[in-house]
Write an enzyme that holds these catalytic residues in place. Structure first.
Site, short mmCIF file in Angstrom:
data_model
loop_
_atom_site.label_atom_id
_atom_site.label_comp_id
_atom_site.label_asym_id
_atom_site.label_seq_id
_atom_site.Cartn_x
_atom_site.Cartn_y
_atom_site.Cartn_z
N HIS A 6 -21.73 -17.16 -36.66
CA HIS A 6 -21.19 -16.92 -35.39
C HIS A 6 -19.56 -17.30 -34.96
CE1 HIS A 6 -25.74 -16.49 -34.00
NE2 HIS A 6 -25.31 -15.80 -34.98
N GLU A 45 -29.09 -6.64 -33.63
CA GLU A 45 -30.01 -7.77 -33.87
C GLU A 45 -29.55 -9.19 -32.79
OE1 GLU A 45 -31.24 -11.83 -35.64
OE2 GLU A 45 -29.31 -10.88 -35.30
N HIS A 78 -28.80 -6.36 -40.35
CA HIS A 78 -28.19 -5.77 -39.05
C HIS A 78 -26.75 -5.54 -39.04
CE1 HIS A 78 -26.51 -9.56 -37.54
NE2 HIS A 78 -27.74 -10.18 -38.04
N ASP A 116 -23.03 -12.89 -41.71
CA ASP A 116 -24.03 -12.62 -40.75
C ASP A 116 -23.43 -11.45 -39.80
OD1 ASP A 116 -26.13 -12.81 -38.68
OD2 ASP A 116 -25.29 -14.31 -37.79
#
Lengths: 455, 455
Positions: B420, B322, B276, B288
């Site tokens: 995150h 995503e 993503h 990520d």
């Protein structure tokens, strides 16, 4: 008072030779290890309060005291120091190489290779010749006379196992000075042994041959090796002035540090777990081999915590002087050859404190298959790749008395980024990766201590 | 002139549908990948020049342009943008929580969870109640009324796969606000989803239920979660003032970015590789899922470089949204359901750019065994652990049309240290580990594109 009596009853009734299934033991070792991550705390302490610890240095002597204390804290039944004479090589304050090319002058980032002789105060100065192999050196013949040879064969990046890439390049470092001096060169510069492109030189052991002149040898950072090579391709002539203050002194007395959990049924059957307590004098030897040291002590701590004594003896050996002499491994093996003990297996961790994939095993096929069958137990920490071939430098000395050689195989991608350089520090070690290695070693040591390797 | 003619002859005679054995292809992919380490260079560019790229932000729009350009550079036969409406949630400048306890006042390190409502300018203020499960929240009953609920269930450190530890804790983040509001709480604080003990809060998606009041929700760093918990155990009462400026806007139009290498024999049989393109608005989404993005583009580049066209089409899909909506995955699947293409397999990388161990596969046993047999080819990069179960959020939308779901499984130890949070930056990615993932995906995409999965 009632509490006190209750405690006594508990401890009396505790079955010190209780049965514990292999899989229960493996789970207990894993859970305690990952809950507490104690190997990392030990390594933090070693790197912060001892620091680097080259054989013959004050750092190494501090490490001996530290290792003894930690093995005692881990709960070893006995801890002792084994005397061994170790070399003393000192880098000194000066390691400087300046490239001179026309009106340009450029300081290369270098460091003396371990064991190199020093130069005079003014250093050596000569034209540089770049080579990539000993064949090229030989082919230079008389053209090498009086020159500084620059070994610049890089790691083969396509090797997935970086240990193989190291193996394909490291003879430049270990024997480069011998081969260069053989054709009359007066010094060598060697590209650092790493895949990383950065400005840190990586030291490491080099050898001399007594019948060939001993010439100074220094590692160059990969950035500066690339730069020097470019310069040599562009310019007709590049000279380098090399100054090293390195010096070798007489051997000094020191120790291997040893602690064990004594077996109940076959106390004279020994399973060694170990690594080397010395490090190079760059960085703080966090991966090389602080990791192997704390993992070995952690094996003692974790297995002790099972509160079930093993049938055979598990012995952690913190070897002296792996990096530049192997005197610790040799002294241990020499002593053991005269003893009545039977060293059935030795497990070394000396490839960094990274995620363990499994173990490499050097032995006959019967014992190999027996160890391979333990792969299913090791799967709980992902360390189930049992491969043929492996061990470690320190324990290789036990080969002559038939000891099965086992090496912990961690992931190799990052190891040589740090190896023997200022980058080998605690921030490059991950607490869980390090601990998973300890747990894998503990599981394997436990099962061999319970089952032996003979039936 | 002669050179020119020679070149034409060369290119004419080049066999575009030449045979290439699987193992030769695997080796070529490995060697080129490890020589050039191009995925890392792309990721460096993405993180430095685009940065974080939350859906609805300028960053995401820049990422779309970037992704299209990179797929073109990688040599895709065609590259296009697929329209999709995506959410727009904006954190704003204020995220502040102050613990008040007697005369003590302490600023907790917090950040709004993704999707949280904001507070008024003065924030909410209330006593804090610590819980570890939804059962505890329910049991609080009316005692929760008007309170701030503090979810403090830590990762289970004994889980070797940190994804499992995440799975065991993350419902506090995703549904904690719903369950707390159900019993009358006015806000929630959630322990960050990580094994690391540090002072970075980790954001991530949270949900509301339209029939239950929407209360503000923030993540607390693990250091401050531990501190708050200690405080609550020592003191009768701890209050927190929580101020968040987060806000949700209307959906905005954007794109999935798609590029493909068209198959020669069965161009309508598609193998998707993807990740993503959006990230959270902390750090730069290096792992990520910047990693999955550059790995997918690298698959196109590496397979293109083989100069042998595949029988089936390999399509890289850089999915939008995503993290907080899955709108990209849904839009792609919805479109594809109306098409005549057959998506035979989809390979997602969305677990970080770490050393690949293998793939998780969700399909029937016949196709599973077929993919498992490719393990021996994947062994050259150590990615030979083929396991049942796996895939990825984006490609899960293709399940309804029967596409085999495949997820790249990299080492999980470090992922949630960064996930995150501001720690998810390029310095946490290792060029070779990242590239080995690209190579593993390329090998698997190649063999499926050549063999299909039906016989």
């Amino acid at each position: 008072m009632r509490i006190f009596i209750f405690c006594i009853l508990l401890s009396v009734s505790f079955p010190v030779t209780a049965q514990l299934s292999h899989s229960d033991a493996a789970n207990l070792l894993k859970n305690k290890g990952l809950e507490e991550l104690a190997a990392y705390d030990m390594l933090k302490d070693l790197t912060a309060n001892v620091g680097h610890r080259l054989s013959g240095s004050d750092g190494y002597e501090k490490a001996v005291v530290w290792g003894k204390k930690e093995l005692e804290k881990a709960g070893a039944d006995s801890v002792w120091l084994e005397p061994v004479m170790i070399p003393k090589w000192v880098r000194g304050n000066v390691e400087r190489a300046t490239a001179l090319c026309g009106r340009m002058q450029y300081d290369l980032t270098v460091c003396a290779l371990g064991g190199s002789v020093g130069t005079s105060k003014d250093g050596i100065k000569s034209e540089v010749v770049e080579v990539h192999s000993f064949e090229e050196v030989k082919a230079l013949g008389s053209k090498a006379k009086g020159k500084i040879i620059f070994y610049n064969r890089a790691f083969d990046r396509t090797k997935v196992n970086t240990g193989e890439a190291y193996g394909g390049a490291v003879n430049q470092r270990t024997s480069g000075a011998i081969e260069a001096a053989r054709v009359g060169a007066i010094g060598v510069l060697v590209r650092s042994m790493t895949n990383a492109i950065d400005d840190e030189p990586h030291t490491g052991a080099m050898r001399y041959n007594d019948s060939i002149p001993k010439i100074p040898a220094a590692a160059v950072s990969t950035i500066d090796a690339n730069l020097l090579s470019e310069l040599l391709h562009k310019e007709r002539s590049v000279s380098v002035t090399l100054r090293l203050s390195a010096k070798t002194f007489a051997d000094v007395p020191s120790y291997n540090v040893i602690g064990e959990l004594r077996g109940t049924e076959f106390p004279k059957e020994i399973i060694v777990v170990g690594g080397h307590l010395d490090s190079w004098d760059k960085g703080t030897g966090a991966h090389d081999d602080g990791s192997g040291i704390v993992q070995s002590i952690e094996v003692i701590r974790l297995i002790k915590a099972l509160k079930v004594k093993t049938k055979r003896t598990i012995r952690a050996v913190l070897y002296a002087n792996e990096e530049n002499g192997l005197k610790g491994g040799r002294a241990y093996a020499a002593r053991e050859r005269n003893h009545t003990e039977n060293h059935i297996a030795a497990i070394e961790s000396d490839a960094g404190g990274f995620l363990p994939h499994g173990f490499g095993v050097s032995t006959d096929s019967v014992r190999y298959e027996k160890i391979r069958a333990y792969g299913s137990l090791l799967e709980i920490v992902g360390a189930d790749k049992i491969q043929r071939g492996g061990g470690g430098a320190d324990i290789s000395t036990l080969q002559s008395i038939g000891t099965v050689q086992i090496g912990l195989n961690p992931d190799s991608q990052r190891y040589f980024d740090y190896h023997h350089s200022n980058n080998d520090t605690i921030d490059k070690v991950h607490p869980r990766e390090l601990e998973l290695g300890s747990i894998a070693m503990s599981i394997l040591a436990w099962v061999i201590a319970q089952d032996g390797l003979n039936n």
